[in-house]
Design an enzyme around this catalytic site. Structure first.
Site, PDB file in Angstrom:
ATOM      1  N   ILE A  12       8.346  -9.758  -8.359  1.00 54.84           N
ATOM      2  CA  ILE A  12       9.371  -8.860  -8.924  1.00 54.84           C
ATOM      3  C   ILE A  12      10.278  -8.347  -7.805  1.00 54.84           C
ATOM      4  O   ILE A  12      11.499  -8.261  -7.964  1.00 54.84           O
ATOM      5  CB  ILE A  12       8.733  -7.675  -9.697  1.00 54.84           C
ATOM      6  CG1 ILE A  12       7.825  -8.193 -10.817  1.00 54.84           C
ATOM      7  CG2 ILE A  12       9.826  -6.774 -10.285  1.00 54.84           C
ATOM      8  CD1 ILE A  12       7.164  -7.105 -11.664  1.00 54.84           C
ATOM      9  N   TYR A 149      -8.702  -0.619  -9.852  1.00 54.63           N
ATOM     10  CA  TYR A 149      -7.260  -0.850  -9.715  1.00 54.63           C
ATOM     11  C   TYR A 149      -6.492   0.155 -10.573  1.00 54.63           C
ATOM     12  O   TYR A 149      -5.537   0.788 -10.114  1.00 54.63           O
ATOM     13  CB  TYR A 149      -6.945  -2.289 -10.141  1.00 54.63           C
ATOM     14  CG  TYR A 149      -5.477  -2.633 -10.170  1.00 54.63           C
ATOM     15  CD1 TYR A 149      -4.734  -2.713  -8.992  1.00 54.63           C
ATOM     16  CD2 TYR A 149      -4.824  -2.905 -11.373  1.00 54.63           C
ATOM     17  CE1 TYR A 149      -3.381  -3.041  -9.017  1.00 54.63           C
ATOM     18  CE2 TYR A 149      -3.483  -3.238 -11.407  1.00 54.63           C
ATOM     19  CZ  TYR A 149      -2.762  -3.303 -10.228  1.00 54.63           C
ATOM     20  OH  TYR A 149      -1.436  -3.625 -10.260  1.00 54.63           O
TER      21      TYR A 149
END
Ligand code: UDP
Length: 331
Positions: A12, A149
């Site tokens: 990205i 995470y």
């Protein structure tokens, strides 16, 4: 805009660099090249308004030096992909926690507005029909590596909010929902590039579990232009905003879709989760964004249909060249 893009050589991040350069801004990409690659930035090589600095967001002095010379920071650097998180839990935790702290603190020290990339992963197992930004987080045990995470990214968001509130600086948190597109690697787990790689190589397409789990894939070309717009919209400041796509699909159907669009002779095989990720892995059955807030704030409206998203990835992988720039320039 004089922008720093951490993780600028990543999937990205590199599209964001392209986008900012195309709009006349100055850009420095800061990347430790762990999961990013120079190939992602090939098209910007030698551009007078672009620079790549190789280094880690864990290097406080370097982060401070780079941010000091800029007015805007897009913090995209993170340990990404389920395989990275499961295989390197400590490294991932450090990068996601201390890296974000370093970047946000430097932004605040130098009066730079900032955007922190977060993830739909923080909603965990909440399978609501359209997750809104204030939806509950339903996380499994932190003893299960996947959820560490989500825990770290949740804290990243807090670091961003709290510093944003204290400093009064414009800041935005974007929660990405299964964003895919050209340049994304299948190496770290992401399902769409993996399926396309497998299909193009004529290898079996590996569907985890029974394939009834559902996701909604968004195009990188839809979300990248939204980031700068959010940062420029005062009503978006100090908020988390979902960004993603519209079309939901089961992973089993995704495999069939990739078979059809590539014309491969590959078959589909089912792989148990434990075999794919090891003992104790938990998946979420469904993840579907509500992007109404982004629509209200900036008129966000995804343009890319799933078939076109997959086709762009197939074309990129077949050609081995950078993705079509017209897609970015048109948005
Ligand atoms: N998945 C799969 N085969 C693969 C890679 C992933 O069936 O080779 C599945 C994975 O178990 C999950 C879904 O595809 O159910 C999306 O996985 P990804 O890692 O892309 O994103 P996330 O799990 O974070 O939504």
């Amino acid at each position: 805009m004089k922008a720093v893009v951490t993780g600028g050589a990543g999937f990205i991040g590199s599209h964001l660099c392209d986008h900012l350069i195309a709009r006349g801004h100055e850009v420095v990409a800061l990347d430790d090249m762990s999961t990013g690659s120079e190939a992602n930035l090939e098209q910007l090589n030698g551009h007078p308004r672009f620079e790549l600095v190789k280094g880690s967001v864990l290097d406080r002095a370097l982060v401070d030096e780079v941010v000091a010379a800029h007015d805007t920071v897009f913090h995209m650097a993170a340990a990404v992909g389920v395989h990275t998180i499961v295989d390197k839990p400590l490294e991932s935790l450090r990068t996601n926690l201390h890296g974000t702290e370093n970047v946000v603190e430097a932004a605040v020290r130098h009066d730079a507005r900032y955007l922190v990339a977060s993830t739909s992963e923080i909603y965990g197992k909440n399978d609501a029909d359209g997750l809104t930004e204030d939806a509950d987080r339903i996380l499994g045990s932190p003893l299960k590596s996947r959820w560490s995470y989500a825990a770290a990214k949740g804290l990243d968001e807090l670091v961003a909010y709290v510093h944003g509130g204290d400093s009064g600086l414009p800041c935005v948190i974007t929660r990405f929902f299964n964003i895919v597109g050209p340049r994304q690697s299948g190496r770290y787990g992401m399902v769409v590039p993996r399926f396309v790689d497998q299909a193009l190589a004529g290898e079996p397409i590996t569907v985890h579990g029974d394939g009834t789990q559902r996701r909604c894939f968004g195009s990188v070309f839809d979300v990248v232009p939204a980031m700068g717009r959010l940062l420029e919209t005062p009503a978006a400041h100090n908020r988390a905003v979902n960004l993603g796509g519209l079309e939901e699909i089961s992973i089993g159907d995704l495999a069939q879709r990739v078979v059809k669009l590539t014309g491969t002779t590959s078959g589909v095989v089912h792989v148990p989760y434990e075999e794919a990720y090891g003992e104790g892995y938990e998946d979420m059955r469904r993840r579907m964004p509500d992007t109404g807030l982004a629509a209200d704030l900036i008129g966000y409206e995804p343009q890319w249909r799933l078939d076109d998203i997959i086709t762009a990835i197939i074309e990129y992988k077949r050609a081995g060249t950078p993705p079509p720039r017209h897609a970015l320039l048109a948005s």
